[in-house]
Design a protein around this motif. Sequence first.
Motif, PDB file in Angstrom:
ATOM      1  N   VAL A  46       0.854  -1.184   0.000  1.00 32.54           N
ATOM      2  CA  VAL A  46       0.000   0.000   0.000  1.00 32.54           C
ATOM      3  C   VAL A  46       0.893   1.237   0.000  1.00 32.54           C
ATOM      4  CG1 VAL A  46      -1.790   1.263   1.243  1.00 32.54           C
ATOM      5  CG2 VAL A  46      -1.798  -1.251   1.249  1.00 32.54           C
ATOM      6  N   PHE A  47       0.652   2.118  -0.946  1.00 32.12           N
ATOM      7  CA  PHE A  47       1.404   3.358  -1.065  1.00 32.12           C
ATOM      8  C   PHE A  47       0.500   4.522  -0.693  1.00 32.12           C
ATOM      9  CE2 PHE A  47       3.566   0.404  -3.774  1.00 32.12           C
ATOM     10  CZ  PHE A  47       4.897   0.710  -3.609  1.00 32.12           C
ATOM     11  N   GLU A  48       0.928   5.288   0.285  1.00 34.70           N
ATOM     12  CA  GLU A  48       0.197   6.486   0.700  1.00 34.70           C
ATOM     13  C   GLU A  48       0.782   7.671  -0.060  1.00 34.70           C
ATOM     14  OE1 GLU A  48      -2.314   6.620   2.958  1.00 34.70           O
ATOM     15  OE2 GLU A  48      -2.194   4.494   3.483  1.00 34.70           O
ATOM     16  N   ARG A  49      -0.084   8.402  -0.725  1.00 32.93           N
ATOM     17  CA  ARG A  49       0.391   9.595  -1.431  1.00 32.93           C
ATOM     18  C   ARG A  49       0.734  10.688  -0.419  1.00 32.93           C
ATOM     19  NH1 ARG A  49      -0.251   9.584  -6.848  1.00 32.93           N
ATOM     20  NH2 ARG A  49      -1.648   8.032  -7.688  1.00 32.93           N
ATOM     21  N   SER A  58      -4.842  10.200  -0.480  1.00 33.61           N
ATOM     22  CA  SER A  58      -5.236   8.994  -1.210  1.00 33.61           C
ATOM     23  C   SER A  58      -4.116   7.965  -1.134  1.00 33.61           C
ATOM     24  CB  SER A  58      -5.569   9.315  -2.667  1.00 33.61           C
ATOM     25  OG  SER A  58      -4.425   9.741  -3.366  1.00 33.61           O
ATOM     26  N   ARG A  59      -4.461   6.773  -1.566  1.00 33.20           N
ATOM     27  CA  ARG A  59      -3.492   5.674  -1.577  1.00 33.20           C
ATOM     28  C   ARG A  59      -3.755   4.813  -2.799  1.00 33.20           C
ATOM     29  NH1 ARG A  59      -6.893   5.300   2.519  1.00 33.20           N
ATOM     30  NH2 ARG A  59      -5.318   6.020   3.961  1.00 33.20           N
ATOM     31  N   TRP A  60      -2.753   4.043  -3.156  1.00 30.84           N
ATOM     32  CA  TRP A  60      -2.906   3.062  -4.214  1.00 30.84           C
ATOM     33  C   TRP A  60      -2.189   1.801  -3.777  1.00 30.84           C
ATOM     34  CZ3 TRP A  60       1.405   1.361  -7.000  1.00 30.84           C
ATOM     35  CH2 TRP A  60       2.560   2.140  -6.888  1.00 30.84           C
ATOM     36  N   VAL A  61      -2.464   0.720  -4.477  1.00 31.89           N
ATOM     37  CA  VAL A  61      -1.997  -0.602  -4.070  1.00 31.89           C
ATOM     38  C   VAL A  61      -1.271  -1.269  -5.230  1.00 31.89           C
ATOM     39  CG1 VAL A  61      -2.790  -2.895  -3.350  1.00 31.89           C
ATOM     40  CG2 VAL A  61      -3.901  -0.853  -2.431  1.00 31.89           C
ATOM     41  N   SER A  89      -8.633  -3.524  -0.833  1.00 27.68           N
ATOM     42  CA  SER A  89      -8.246  -2.237  -1.418  1.00 27.68           C
ATOM     43  C   SER A  89      -9.414  -1.258  -1.415  1.00 27.68           C
ATOM     44  CB  SER A  89      -7.714  -2.444  -2.836  1.00 27.68           C
ATOM     45  OG  SER A  89      -6.568  -3.281  -2.805  1.00 27.68           O
ATOM     46  N   ALA A  94      -8.488   2.738  -1.494  1.00 29.70           N
ATOM     47  CA  ALA A  94      -7.436   2.914  -2.496  1.00 29.70           C
ATOM     48  C   ALA A  94      -8.076   3.377  -3.799  1.00 29.70           C
ATOM     49  CB  ALA A  94      -6.682   1.605  -2.713  1.00 29.70           C
TER      50      ALA A  94
END
Length: 125
Positions: A46-49, A58-61, A89, A94
């Motif tokens: 999980v990447f946290e912006r 926001s975040r993306w996976v 997700s 995400a």
Amino acid sequence: MTPHSATSLEQEDFDATFSEWLDANPRKFFLAEENGHAVGMLNLMVFERMPKPGTVPSRWVYLGNVYVRPAFRNAGVGARLVEAAIDFSRDIKAVRILLSPSPASRTFYARLGFQPAEALNVLTL
């Protein structure tokens, strides 16, 4: 950490290398079991912006390392694992899931709704 080629890692070296990788790259792991035995797995990073004023964080996976033992393939195990990852997700809100499919897995991911990415740039090193 000393760089190793994939073919030169002895079990002792692999254990240390894997442990270092895991510490540096915390992941969420999903495990499929049958009768108490692991039959498949995947992991998510999980990447946290970085927060910006005036925007909602926001975040993306990144979905990686999907594996199902050969005897359990083509029985829905992989699909259920990926669906669980998609649900997770969504639950963490995400905005996207990315992955790098092998040529053989592209149709598998397409059946689950994944599409080729055209909005990203990549520099292959």
